[in-house]
Scaffold this active site. Structure first.
Site, PDB file in Angstrom:
ATOM      1  N   TYR A 144       0.859  -1.184   0.000  1.00 14.48           N
ATOM      2  CA  TYR A 144       0.000   0.000   0.000  1.00 14.48           C
ATOM      3  C   TYR A 144       0.892   1.229   0.000  1.00 14.48           C
ATOM      4  O   TYR A 144       1.826   1.327   0.811  1.00 14.48           O
ATOM      5  CB  TYR A 144      -0.886  -0.016   1.255  1.00 14.48           C
ATOM      6  CG  TYR A 144      -1.785   1.193   1.405  1.00 14.48           C
ATOM      7  CD1 TYR A 144      -2.926   1.332   0.619  1.00 14.48           C
ATOM      8  CD2 TYR A 144      -1.505   2.180   2.349  1.00 14.48           C
ATOM      9  CE1 TYR A 144      -3.764   2.439   0.766  1.00 14.48           C
ATOM     10  CE2 TYR A 144      -2.339   3.276   2.500  1.00 14.48           C
ATOM     11  CZ  TYR A 144      -3.459   3.404   1.710  1.00 14.48           C
ATOM     12  OH  TYR A 144      -4.284   4.492   1.859  1.00 14.48           O
ATOM     13  N   ASP A 239       9.304   2.514  -0.114  1.00 17.70           N
ATOM     14  CA  ASP A 239       8.282   3.205   0.666  1.00 17.70           C
ATOM     15  C   ASP A 239       8.557   2.896   2.138  1.00 17.70           C
ATOM     16  O   ASP A 239       8.257   1.801   2.626  1.00 17.70           O
ATOM     17  CB  ASP A 239       6.894   2.717   0.238  1.00 17.70           C
ATOM     18  CG  ASP A 239       5.782   3.437   0.994  1.00 17.70           C
ATOM     19  OD1 ASP A 239       6.090   4.076   2.024  1.00 17.70           O
ATOM     20  OD2 ASP A 239       4.619   3.357   0.554  1.00 17.70           O
ATOM     21  N   LYS A 267       4.622   9.447   9.062  1.00 16.26           N
ATOM     22  CA  LYS A 267       4.475   8.922  10.430  1.00 16.26           C
ATOM     23  C   LYS A 267       5.513   9.475  11.407  1.00 16.26           C
ATOM     24  O   LYS A 267       5.364  10.592  11.875  1.00 16.26           O
ATOM     25  CB  LYS A 267       4.463   7.387  10.401  1.00 16.26           C
ATOM     26  CG  LYS A 267       3.329   6.863   9.472  1.00 16.26           C
ATOM     27  CD  LYS A 267       3.003   5.431   9.676  1.00 16.26           C
ATOM     28  CE  LYS A 267       2.077   4.881   8.617  1.00 16.26           C
ATOM     29  NZ  LYS A 267       0.668   5.001   8.874  1.00 16.26           N
TER      30      LYS A 267
HETATM   31  N1  HOZ Z   1      -3.176   3.739   6.363  1.00 20.29           N
HETATM   32  C1  HOZ Z   1      -3.286   3.330   7.741  1.00 20.29           C
HETATM   33  C2  HOZ Z   1      -3.183   1.875   7.875  1.00 20.29           C
HETATM   34  N2  HOZ Z   1      -2.058   1.266   7.297  1.00 20.29           N
HETATM   35  C3  HOZ Z   1      -4.574   3.779   8.368  1.00 20.29           C
HETATM   36  C4  HOZ Z   1      -4.528   5.157   8.798  1.00 20.29           C
HETATM   37  C5  HOZ Z   1      -5.669   5.583   9.723  1.00 20.29           C
HETATM   38  O1  HOZ Z   1      -6.767   5.072   9.610  1.00 20.29           O
HETATM   39  O2  HOZ Z   1      -5.430   6.419  10.557  1.00 20.29           O
END
Ligand code: HOZ
Length: 428
Positions: A144, A239, A267
């Site tokens: 992802y 990534d 993050k």
């Molecule tokens: N993209 C996040 C999980 N891999 C989720 C982010 C969220 O819902 O805060």
């Protein structure tokens, strides 16, 4: 467990926000039940609006390497806010931040700050296309890279958990330049390259995937991938939005001993504020506007509050290299406890861990790619999630995500978690 206030808020939220949440995985759709609304966090714990306490293992999906609200980040934010929240003009801390990132990650010679991981990954693909003059790129099934159209093809994370790995709204034209390879399978890469000779600008990969659960690349695979990209003049993008500054100060690339051409971050580099970044080889990064023609911009990019929080986090990492041993010890302790419990209940579920990122898959097969990950019994994960939640342990509300350990997790937290894990397994 009383959850009336969360329930009321969720009902209200659904009237005004699609699905009641601002990011799909939060809605508990794949584990059942209603999401909890969180009021405050401190250290390893957070509390919901009904006053329930949880040991938190999502850490805002990765940013909270030091737990919630570490004093050094709060202090940095307090002093930054005194000077203003945004200027849309350069500030000194952006220079400090860029210097620090390039110091901690040797493959990053220049860096551009953005506002999210999605922006970072989008921008690297554009940079790679601008640099190579080629249009196609390869991504891996189950990885992802945020929600830009051309990434939402067989994507991981929420897209996978909610059963829409290829999203409606992505046009055929947009999907046409995305080529799909199998994780850890070099033959699939070779096949794509030979049938798209001189057309591939980039390969983007999560070198330690965290969005199909946790799955690490094999050493041989990643070495071969690096060599092929060099031979074919393809930009290799790591990534590291999740793994950057988490699995090591230098991220997954430090652990693997492989230098990508470009890397993406998010993050942890925002210290809990919305931040992303991308960087890498100078000759590619110099193609970015205004030094080059590849356009990329953002009103809040390099925002002083986000920079203050992120810089405080990275500075702490630089000055305290021992935190990675601490995280390894804590995470190994948790993993061992989980494995002992599994033995005791006669299960052999796959347990993948790299440093403080971990995932227990509800399958007894080895999990080393997307196809093996999706063998997990997600309804069992849902039951497990609720058993743990009822015991005050907050895990990702979806199987194909990571559990994150922070430096704030105490021995007492870990012991409690291991006990809850055993009781939960026994009740399933
Ligand atoms: N993209 C996040 C999980 N891999 C989720 C982010 C969220 O819902 O805060």
């Amino acid at each position: 467990m009383k959850t009336e206030k969360s329930k009321q808020l969720f009902e209200e939220a659904k009237k005004y926000i699609p699905g009641g949440v601002n990011s799909p995985v939060r809605a508990f759709k794949s584990v059942g039940g209603d999401p909890l609304f969180i009021k405050k966090g401190l250290g390893s714990k957070f509390w919901d609006v009904d006053g329930n306490e949880y040991i938190d293992y999502i850490g805002s999906w990765g940013p909270h390497l030091f737990g919630h609200n570490p004093p050094f980040i709060i202090d940095a934010l307090k002093s930054a806010i005194e000077n203003g929240t945004s200027f849309g003009a350069p500030t000194e801390i952006e220079v400090e931040m860029a210097k620090l990132i390039t110091e901690l990650v040797p493959s990053v010679e220049m860096v551009r700050m953005v506002n999210s991981g999605t922006e970072a990954t989008m921008s690297t693909v554009r940079a790679a296309r601008g640099y190579t003059g080629k249009e196609k790129f390869i991504k891996f099934e189950g990885c992802y890279h945020g929600h830009a159209d051309y990434f939402l093809i067989k994507a991981g994370s929420g897209a996978l958990t909610l059963g829409v790995p290829t999203s409606p709204g992505v046009t055929k034209g947009n999907a046409a330049d995305t080529l799909l390879a199998d994780y850890n399978d070099i033959a699939s890469i070779k096949k794509l390259i030979s049938s798209n000779k001189n057309e591939i600008a980039a390969v983007i990969i999560e070198p330690i995937a965290g969005n199909m659960g946790v799955v690490k690349v094999k050493d041989k695979f990643i070495k071969e991938l690096r060599a092929i990209c060099d031979e074919e003049k393809i930009v290799l993008i790591f990534d590291e939005v999740m793994t950057g500054f988490r699995v090591a100060a230098g991220g997954a690339q430090e652990i693997l001993g492989i230098k990508p051409d470009l890397s993406t971050y998010g993050k942890i580099i925002g210290g809990g504020l919305p931040v992303g970044a991308f960087g890498g080889k100078r000759e590619i990064m110099e193609k970015i506007a205004p030094s080059g023609p590849v356009y990329q911009a953002g009103t809040l990019s390099g925002n002083p509050l986000a920079m203050a929080a992120g810089y405080a986090a990275l500075k702490y990492i630089k000055n305290n290299p021992g935190i990675y041993n601490e995280l390894e010890e804590k995470s190994a302790f948790l993993e061992n406890g989980f494995n002992e419990n599994l033995k005791a209940v006669g299960k052999n579920y796959a347990m993948n861990r790299v440093g403080s990122m971990m995932c227990m898959f509800f399958t007894e097969n080895l999990v080393d790619d997307f196809k093996s990950a999706v063998k997990s019994d997600t309804s069992l994960y849902g039951k497990y999630f609720h058993e743990m939640l009822n015991r005050g342990i907050y895990l990702a509300p979806a199987q194909f995500e990571a559990l994150f350990v922070s430096t704030a997790h105490s021995k007492e937290d870990l012991d409690k978690t291991i006990r809850a894990h055993k009781e939960s397994l026994e009740r399933m």
